[in-house]
Scaffold this motif. Structure first.
Motif, PDB file in Angstrom:
ATOM      1  N   ASN A  31      -2.685  18.199 -33.833  1.00 56.42           N
ATOM      2  CA  ASN A  31      -3.888  17.883 -34.907  1.00 56.42           C
ATOM      3  C   ASN A  31      -3.506  16.743 -35.615  1.00 56.42           C
ATOM      4  O   ASN A  31      -2.755  16.641 -36.010  1.00 56.42           O
ATOM      5  N   GLY A  32      -4.373  15.873 -35.777  1.00 56.72           N
ATOM      6  CA  GLY A  32      -4.281  14.666 -36.369  1.00 56.72           C
ATOM      7  C   GLY A  32      -4.952  13.535 -35.932  1.00 56.72           C
ATOM      8  O   GLY A  32      -5.608  13.570 -34.940  1.00 56.72           O
ATOM      9  N   PRO A  33      -5.120  12.249 -36.622  1.00 56.37           N
ATOM     10  CA  PRO A  33      -6.020  11.440 -36.207  1.00 56.37           C
ATOM     11  C   PRO A  33      -5.438  10.609 -35.099  1.00 56.37           C
ATOM     12  O   PRO A  33      -4.053  10.321 -34.821  1.00 56.37           O
ATOM     13  N   CYS A  34      -6.178  10.093 -34.029  1.00 57.19           N
ATOM     14  CA  CYS A  34      -5.700   9.513 -32.905  1.00 57.19           C
ATOM     15  C   CYS A  34      -6.803   8.629 -32.494  1.00 57.19           C
ATOM     16  O   CYS A  34      -7.593   9.180 -31.377  1.00 57.19           O
ATOM     17  N   PRO A  35      -7.135   7.361 -32.927  1.00 52.82           N
ATOM     18  CA  PRO A  35      -7.896   6.599 -32.284  1.00 52.82           C
ATOM     19  C   PRO A  35      -7.775   6.262 -30.995  1.00 52.82           C
ATOM     20  O   PRO A  35      -8.870   5.880 -30.372  1.00 52.82           O
ATOM     21  N   LEU A  36      -6.594   6.287 -30.615  1.00 55.53           N
ATOM     22  CA  LEU A  36      -6.345   5.698 -29.100  1.00 55.53           C
ATOM     23  C   LEU A  36      -7.266   6.983 -28.178  1.00 55.53           C
ATOM     24  O   LEU A  36      -7.720   6.632 -27.069  1.00 55.53           O
ATOM     25  N   LEU A  37      -7.116   8.381 -28.544  1.00 53.21           N
ATOM     26  CA  LEU A  37      -7.791   9.150 -27.830  1.00 53.21           C
ATOM     27  C   LEU A  37      -9.476   9.117 -27.935  1.00 53.21           C
ATOM     28  O   LEU A  37     -10.226   9.435 -27.013  1.00 53.21           O
ATOM     29  N   ALA A  38      -9.663   8.463 -29.178  1.00 58.98           N
ATOM     30  CA  ALA A  38     -11.136   8.245 -29.398  1.00 58.98           C
ATOM     31  C   ALA A  38     -11.609   7.205 -28.264  1.00 58.98           C
ATOM     32  O   ALA A  38     -12.805   7.188 -27.774  1.00 58.98           O
ATOM     33  N   MET A  39     -10.780   6.205 -28.233  1.00 56.85           N
ATOM     34  CA  MET A  39     -11.220   4.872 -27.503  1.00 56.85           C
ATOM     35  C   MET A  39     -10.972   5.353 -26.025  1.00 56.85           C
ATOM     36  O   MET A  39     -12.090   5.015 -25.171  1.00 56.85           O
ATOM     37  N   ALA A  40     -10.114   6.096 -25.367  1.00 53.43           N
ATOM     38  CA  ALA A  40     -10.113   6.493 -24.210  1.00 53.43           C
ATOM     39  C   ALA A  40     -11.253   7.329 -23.760  1.00 53.43           C
ATOM     40  O   ALA A  40     -11.753   7.410 -22.653  1.00 53.43           O
ATOM     41  N   ASN A  41     -11.587   8.548 -24.481  1.00 51.22           N
ATOM     42  CA  ASN A  41     -12.756   9.475 -24.315  1.00 51.22           C
ATOM     43  C   ASN A  41     -13.831   8.634 -24.187  1.00 51.22           C
ATOM     44  O   ASN A  41     -14.639   9.094 -23.378  1.00 51.22           O
ATOM     45  N   ALA A  42     -14.284   7.982 -25.144  1.00 51.58           N
ATOM     46  CA  ALA A  42     -15.537   6.984 -25.310  1.00 51.58           C
ATOM     47  C   ALA A  42     -15.509   6.282 -23.524  1.00 51.58           C
ATOM     48  O   ALA A  42     -16.771   6.145 -23.091  1.00 51.58           O
ATOM     49  N   LEU A  43     -14.442   5.749 -23.564  1.00 51.72           N
ATOM     50  CA  LEU A  43     -14.509   4.944 -22.260  1.00 51.72           C
ATOM     51  C   LEU A  43     -14.575   5.721 -20.892  1.00 51.72           C
ATOM     52  O   LEU A  43     -15.375   5.474 -19.969  1.00 51.72           O
ATOM     53  N   LEU A  44     -14.072   7.162 -21.059  1.00 53.50           N
ATOM     54  CA  LEU A  44     -14.115   8.015 -19.947  1.00 53.50           C
ATOM     55  C   LEU A  44     -15.667   8.350 -19.829  1.00 53.50           C
ATOM     56  O   LEU A  44     -16.341   8.477 -18.648  1.00 53.50           O
ATOM     57  N   LEU A  45     -16.329   8.715 -20.952  1.00 52.83           N
ATOM     58  CA  LEU A  45     -17.828   8.903 -20.979  1.00 52.83           C
ATOM     59  C   LEU A  45     -18.681   7.890 -20.463  1.00 52.83           C
ATOM     60  O   LEU A  45     -19.794   8.167 -19.747  1.00 52.83           O
ATOM     61  N   GLN A  50     -11.081   5.866 -15.132  1.00 58.67           N
ATOM     62  CA  GLN A  50     -11.110   6.963 -14.495  1.00 58.67           C
ATOM     63  C   GLN A  50      -9.635   7.640 -14.577  1.00 58.67           C
ATOM     64  O   GLN A  50      -8.575   6.795 -14.754  1.00 58.67           O
ATOM     65  N   ILE A  51      -9.692   9.000 -14.286  1.00 56.46           N
ATOM     66  CA  ILE A  51      -8.279   9.712 -14.263  1.00 56.46           C
ATOM     67  C   ILE A  51      -8.334  10.656 -12.721  1.00 56.46           C
ATOM     68  O   ILE A  51      -9.460  11.107 -12.571  1.00 56.46           O
ATOM     69  N   ARG A  52      -7.395  10.458 -12.164  1.00 56.95           N
ATOM     70  CA  ARG A  52      -7.147  11.476 -10.840  1.00 56.95           C
ATOM     71  C   ARG A  52      -7.690  12.732 -11.143  1.00 56.95           C
ATOM     72  O   ARG A  52      -7.122  13.408 -11.773  1.00 56.95           O
ATOM     73  N   PRO A  53      -8.384  13.211 -10.326  1.00 51.91           N
ATOM     74  CA  PRO A  53      -8.809  14.701 -10.420  1.00 51.91           C
ATOM     75  C   PRO A  53      -7.577  15.704 -10.235  1.00 51.91           C
ATOM     76  O   PRO A  53      -7.753  16.659 -10.868  1.00 51.91           O
ATOM     77  N   SER A  54      -6.584  15.235  -9.758  1.00 53.23           N
ATOM     78  CA  SER A  54      -5.283  15.880  -9.513  1.00 53.23           C
ATOM     79  C   SER A  54      -4.702  16.310 -10.721  1.00 53.23           C
ATOM     80  O   SER A  54      -3.758  17.190 -10.954  1.00 53.23           O
ATOM     81  N   LEU A  55      -4.940  15.402 -11.831  1.00 53.18           N
ATOM     82  CA  LEU A  55      -3.930  15.497 -13.029  1.00 53.18           C
ATOM     83  C   LEU A  55      -4.325  16.348 -13.947  1.00 53.18           C
ATOM     84  O   LEU A  55      -5.761  16.727 -14.065  1.00 53.18           O
ATOM     85  N   SER A  56      -3.415  17.219 -14.680  1.00 53.74           N
ATOM     86  CA  SER A  56      -3.858  17.931 -15.804  1.00 53.74           C
ATOM     87  C   SER A  56      -3.503  17.646 -16.951  1.00 53.74           C
ATOM     88  O   SER A  56      -3.801  18.140 -18.061  1.00 53.74           O
ATOM     89  N   PHE A  57      -2.728  16.385 -16.980  1.00 56.11           N
ATOM     90  CA  PHE A  57      -2.311  16.165 -18.370  1.00 56.11           C
ATOM     91  C   PHE A  57      -1.992  14.553 -18.328  1.00 56.11           C
ATOM     92  O   PHE A  57      -1.849  13.982 -17.185  1.00 56.11           O
TER      93      PHE A  57
END
Length: 258
Positions: A31-45, A50-57
């Motif tokens: 838990n904590g601030p992470c603008p990098l994740l916010a940026m990545a998730n916005a671009l994913l939405l 894209q992220i390969r379907p086979s990846l879990s992390f």
């Protein structure tokens, strides 16, 4: 995501339904601030990365690589010189790793998209992402006219200055108003000045302190003639002293004659 262990951080992947399609999103490892994740998730939405379907992390290095490829393959359109645009893109690539630790924002109360410009905000601009904040003052609020053109940092500075210039609410004398306390303090100060202004010298005879006429020191620091005795009072006492001395001398002479 926490600041510690950034380089070896691993983000779990969760798949959700969004606008009728399955979309992978990244979760925080801590838990904590992470603008990098916010940026990545916005671009994913937005289906822009894209992220390969086979990846879990996904590791930090893999995420930074995906974002860098997205920026270089689909650069924003620059209206100025191309060299300047390339320089800005390079700056973004260098700043992206820092977004794993957080991001400083100075919001402006003039609008939900108004911020003080920083290089971190430029990263979101380069990816075509808009940032919003909820620090909006109601137009009917009395504070609106005062801070509507300010940033958060400016408002904090103003609050600190006003607090320093105002009496502290937690006073040691809560039952009295400030004016009464100031009058009392002023009276004590005047009394102290008067005490300091009076200097009463004395001389010692046979171990006994005998006061003499007091000398007053004025506000200019210089001694002034005069005493508390009324005019003539000192002369009368002096004459009385001389008379007593004369009587004593007469008595002595009379004894000698006998």
């Amino acid at each position: 995501m926490a600041a510690s262990g950034v380089d070896d951080a691993i983000f779990p992947i969760k798949r959700i339904k969004f606008l009728g399609r399955e979309v992978p999103i990244l979760l925080q490892n801590v838990n904590g601030p992470c603008p990098l994740l916010a940026m990545a998730n916005a671009l994913l939405l937005k289906n822009e990365i894209q992220i390969r379907p086979s990846l879990s992390f996904l590791t930090v290095e893999e995420l930074l690589s995906i974002l860098t490829v997205r920026l270089t393959d689909n650069p924003p359109k620059f209206t100025g010189e191309q060299a300047l645009g390339e320089h800005l893109m390079q700056d973004v690539i260098e700043i992206l790793p820092k977004l794993t630790r957080g991001m400083d924002l100075n919001v402006k109360f003039s609008g939900p998209e108004d911020f003080e410009y920083t290089s971190e905000i430029n990263c979101f601009d380069m990816f075509g992402l808009r940032i919003f904040h909820g620090w909006i003052v109601d137009a009917d609020d009395t504070a609106h006219a005062c801070i509507r053109q300010m940033s958060y940092n400016k408002a904090v500075e103003m609050a600190i200055r006003l607090d320093a210039a105002s009496p502290h609410p937690h006073s040691s004398t809560p039952t009295r108003d400030g004016e009464e306390v100031r009058r009392e303090a002023s009276g004590k100060e005047e009394d102290e000045k008067k005490e300091e202004a009076e200097v009463t010298p004395f001389w010692v005879e046979n171990g006994e302190e005998i006061p003499v006429a007091p000398v007053y020191v004025g506000e200019d620091g210089k001694g002034k003639e005069g005493s508390k005795l009324k005019e003539g009072e000192g002369e009368e006492k002096e004459e009385e002293g001389r008379g007593e001395a004369g009587e004593g001398e007469g008595g002595e002479k009379e004894e000698e004659g006998k």
